[in-house]
Design a protein around this motif. Structure first.
Motif, PDB file in Angstrom:
ATOM      1  N   UNK A 173       0.840  -1.205   0.000  1.00 16.75           N
ATOM      2  CA  UNK A 173       0.000   0.000   0.000  1.00 16.75           C
ATOM      3  C   UNK A 173       0.875   1.255   0.000  1.00 16.75           C
ATOM      4  N   UNK A 174       1.944   1.239   0.810  1.00 13.72           N
ATOM      5  CA  UNK A 174       2.848   2.397   0.859  1.00 13.72           C
ATOM      6  C   UNK A 174       3.521   2.596  -0.494  1.00 13.72           C
ATOM      7  N   UNK A 175       3.934   1.495  -1.135  1.00 16.56           N
ATOM      8  CA  UNK A 175       4.569   1.616  -2.460  1.00 16.56           C
ATOM      9  C   UNK A 175       3.581   2.145  -3.494  1.00 16.56           C
ATOM     10  N   UNK A 176       2.314   1.778  -3.342  1.00 20.44           N
ATOM     11  CA  UNK A 176       1.303   2.260  -4.299  1.00 20.44           C
ATOM     12  C   UNK A 176       1.036   3.749  -4.090  1.00 20.44           C
ATOM     13  N   UNK A 177       1.025   4.193  -2.833  1.00 26.61           N
ATOM     14  CA  UNK A 177       0.790   5.605  -2.547  1.00 26.61           C
ATOM     15  C   UNK A 177       2.000   6.445  -2.934  1.00 26.61           C
ATOM     16  N   UNK A 207       3.844   8.358 -14.882  1.00 25.51           N
ATOM     17  CA  UNK A 207       3.103   9.535 -14.437  1.00 25.51           C
ATOM     18  C   UNK A 207       1.717   9.118 -13.924  1.00 25.51           C
ATOM     19  N   UNK A 208       1.101   8.149 -14.592  1.00 28.41           N
ATOM     20  CA  UNK A 208      -0.207   7.644 -14.159  1.00 28.41           C
ATOM     21  C   UNK A 208      -0.145   6.978 -12.803  1.00 28.41           C
ATOM     22  N   UNK A 209       0.963   6.252 -12.515  1.00 27.21           N
ATOM     23  CA  UNK A 209       1.130   5.627 -11.198  1.00 27.21           C
ATOM     24  C   UNK A 209       1.193   6.692 -10.109  1.00 27.21           C
ATOM     25  N   UNK A 210       1.865   7.799 -10.415  1.00 32.14           N
ATOM     26  CA  UNK A 210       1.976   8.873  -9.429  1.00 32.14           C
ATOM     27  C   UNK A 210       0.613   9.541  -9.179  1.00 32.14           C
ATOM     28  N   UNK A 211      -0.152   9.725 -10.259  1.00 32.67           N
ATOM     29  CA  UNK A 211      -1.512  10.285 -10.086  1.00 32.67           C
ATOM     30  C   UNK A 211      -2.372   9.333  -9.267  1.00 32.67           C
ATOM     31  N   UNK A 212      -2.303   8.053  -9.595  1.00 33.78           N
ATOM     32  CA  UNK A 212      -3.084   7.055  -8.861  1.00 33.78           C
ATOM     33  C   UNK A 212      -2.690   7.049  -7.386  1.00 33.78           C
ATOM     34  N   UNK A 213      -1.382   7.128  -7.111  1.00 34.39           N
ATOM     35  CA  UNK A 213      -0.913   7.175  -5.727  1.00 34.39           C
ATOM     36  C   UNK A 213      -1.391   8.410  -4.998  1.00 34.39           C
ATOM     37  N   UNK A 214      -1.382   9.555  -5.690  1.00 45.27           N
ATOM     38  CA  UNK A 214      -1.847  10.799  -5.065  1.00 45.27           C
ATOM     39  C   UNK A 214      -3.332  10.729  -4.734  1.00 45.27           C
ATOM     40  N   UNK A 248      -5.038   7.969  -4.159  1.00 49.24           N
ATOM     41  CA  UNK A 248      -5.174   7.034  -3.044  1.00 49.24           C
ATOM     42  C   UNK A 248      -4.810   7.712  -1.729  1.00 49.24           C
ATOM     43  N   UNK A 249      -3.724   8.477  -1.721  1.00 50.33           N
ATOM     44  CA  UNK A 249      -3.327   9.201  -0.503  1.00 50.33           C
ATOM     45  C   UNK A 249      -4.409  10.195  -0.097  1.00 50.33           C
ATOM     46  N   UNK A 250      -4.984  10.884  -1.090  1.00 51.12           N
ATOM     47  CA  UNK A 250      -6.062  11.833  -0.806  1.00 51.12           C
ATOM     48  C   UNK A 250      -7.277  11.106  -0.217  1.00 51.12           C
ATOM     49  N   UNK A 251      -7.597   9.942  -0.777  1.00 55.08           N
ATOM     50  CA  UNK A 251      -8.734   9.168  -0.267  1.00 55.08           C
ATOM     51  C   UNK A 251      -8.546   8.732   1.172  1.00 55.08           C
ATOM     52  N   UNK A 252      -7.338   8.261   1.505  1.00 56.59           N
ATOM     53  CA  UNK A 252      -7.053   7.854   2.884  1.00 56.59           C
ATOM     54  C   UNK A 252      -7.135   9.065   3.808  1.00 56.59           C
ATOM     55  N   UNK A 253      -6.584  10.201   3.370  1.00 58.24           N
ATOM     56  CA  UNK A 253      -6.632  11.421   4.188  1.00 58.24           C
ATOM     57  C   UNK A 253      -8.070  11.868   4.429  1.00 58.24           C
ATOM     58  N   UNK A 254      -8.883  11.834   3.374  1.00 58.49           N
ATOM     59  CA  UNK A 254     -10.286  12.241   3.526  1.00 58.49           C
ATOM     60  C   UNK A 254     -11.020  11.302   4.484  1.00 58.49           C
ATOM     61  N   UNK A 255     -10.770   9.983   4.353  1.00 60.48           N
ATOM     62  CA  UNK A 255     -11.422   9.015   5.242  1.00 60.48           C
ATOM     63  C   UNK A 255     -11.040   9.261   6.700  1.00 60.48           C
ATOM     64  N   UNK A 256      -9.762   9.594   6.936  1.00 60.76           N
ATOM     65  CA  UNK A 256      -9.316   9.854   8.310  1.00 60.76           C
ATOM     66  C   UNK A 256      -9.846  11.184   8.834  1.00 60.76           C
ATOM     67  N   UNK A 257      -9.810  12.225   7.989  1.00 58.88           N
ATOM     68  CA  UNK A 257     -10.307  13.532   8.423  1.00 58.88           C
ATOM     69  C   UNK A 257     -11.830  13.550   8.567  1.00 58.88           C
ATOM     70  N   UNK A 258     -12.502  12.643   7.867  1.00 62.08           N
ATOM     71  CA  UNK A 258     -13.959  12.590   7.958  1.00 62.08           C
ATOM     72  C   UNK A 258     -14.433  12.088   9.319  1.00 62.08           C
ATOM     73  N   UNK A 259     -13.555  11.375  10.043  1.00 60.40           N
ATOM     74  CA  UNK A 259     -13.953  10.849  11.358  1.00 60.40           C
ATOM     75  C   UNK A 259     -14.287  11.981  12.328  1.00 60.40           C
ATOM     76  N   UNK A 260     -13.382  12.957  12.558  1.00 59.02           N
ATOM     77  CA  UNK A 260     -13.773  14.034  13.477  1.00 59.02           C
ATOM     78  C   UNK A 260     -14.899  14.917  12.941  1.00 59.02           C
ATOM     79  N   UNK A 261     -14.954  15.084  11.610  1.00 61.49           N
ATOM     80  CA  UNK A 261     -16.037  15.880  11.036  1.00 61.49           C
ATOM     81  C   UNK A 261     -17.380  15.198  11.289  1.00 61.49           C
TER      82      UNK A 261
END
Length: 195
Positions: A9-13, A23-30, A32-45
């Motif tokens: 997962x870390x290598x994919x992100x 370049x597509x792998x980097x976009x996909x990783x970004x 995925x990182x954004x999705x994980x961040x949103x899921x974590x930040x959505x908890x306190x919201x």
């Protein structure tokens, strides 16, 4: 998660150190990182929204308990027989009944009653300040469950949207990658096959 899936997962992100990353792998990783961040930040919201909702529900609980009263209503008609099988819950049907108001007058209306009750049977109902039959007031437990469900639904929607967004990006990336591979094969196939 074990160490192996977590490292994948870390290598994919963060595919930057991989010399084969595109370049597509980097976009996909970004994404995925954004999705994980949103899921974590959505908890306190979601927690904050659930807390606000609970506060509103508690005010509703207090208001409804202050304005509604339980009284005994007397059926003036038999309720129908139950058709089919019951799953064990007490099912209700509308029935005409009368009940006394605080001033002593008698009020008549339609109330929920169990099936197969006889005329003259008593059922407990809730009435408002005007003496009309109303639904039972919300309970404190109902306020907790309702607020939790709204918070969980908000978190699920935000996480689901990001999951769908990542899935679309991954699908498009795979389609583009397959087209590039096909194009590259068409260019190099004559050298390999001699055709």
């Amino acid at each position: 998660m074990t160490a192996h899936p977590m490292s994948r997962l870390v290598r994919r992100v963060f595919p930057g150190r991989n010399p084969l990353a595109t370049y597509g792998d980097r976009i996909e990783g970004a994404v995925l990182a954004l999705g994980v961040a949103v899921a974590l930040l959505a908890v306190p919201v979601a927690g904050a929204v659930g807390s606000e909702t609970y506060t509103g529900y508690e005010a509703r609980v207090d208001a409804e308990h202050a304005s509604r009263t339980q009284v005994d209503a007397v059926l003036v008609e038999d309720t129908p027989e139950m058709r089919g099988h019951s799953d064990g819950t007490v099912e209700k049907t509308p029935a005409t009944a009368t009940w006394r108001l605080p001033d002593g007058s008698v009020h008549k209306g339609v109330v929920p009653a169990a099936y197969e009750m006889r005329s003259g049977a008593t059922v407990r109902i809730w009435t408002d300040r005007g003496g009309e039959a109303v639904d039972p007031p919300m309970t404190h437990e109902g306020a907790v469950v309702g607020a939790f469900m709204i918070a969980f639904l908000l978190w699920s929607v935000l996480t689901g949207v990001m999951t769908l967004f990542y899935g679309v990006v991954r699908f498009l990336h795979m389609r583009i990658r397959l087209r590039w591979w096909k194009l590259e094969w068409e260019l190099t196939a004559p050298d390999w096959t001699g055709r």
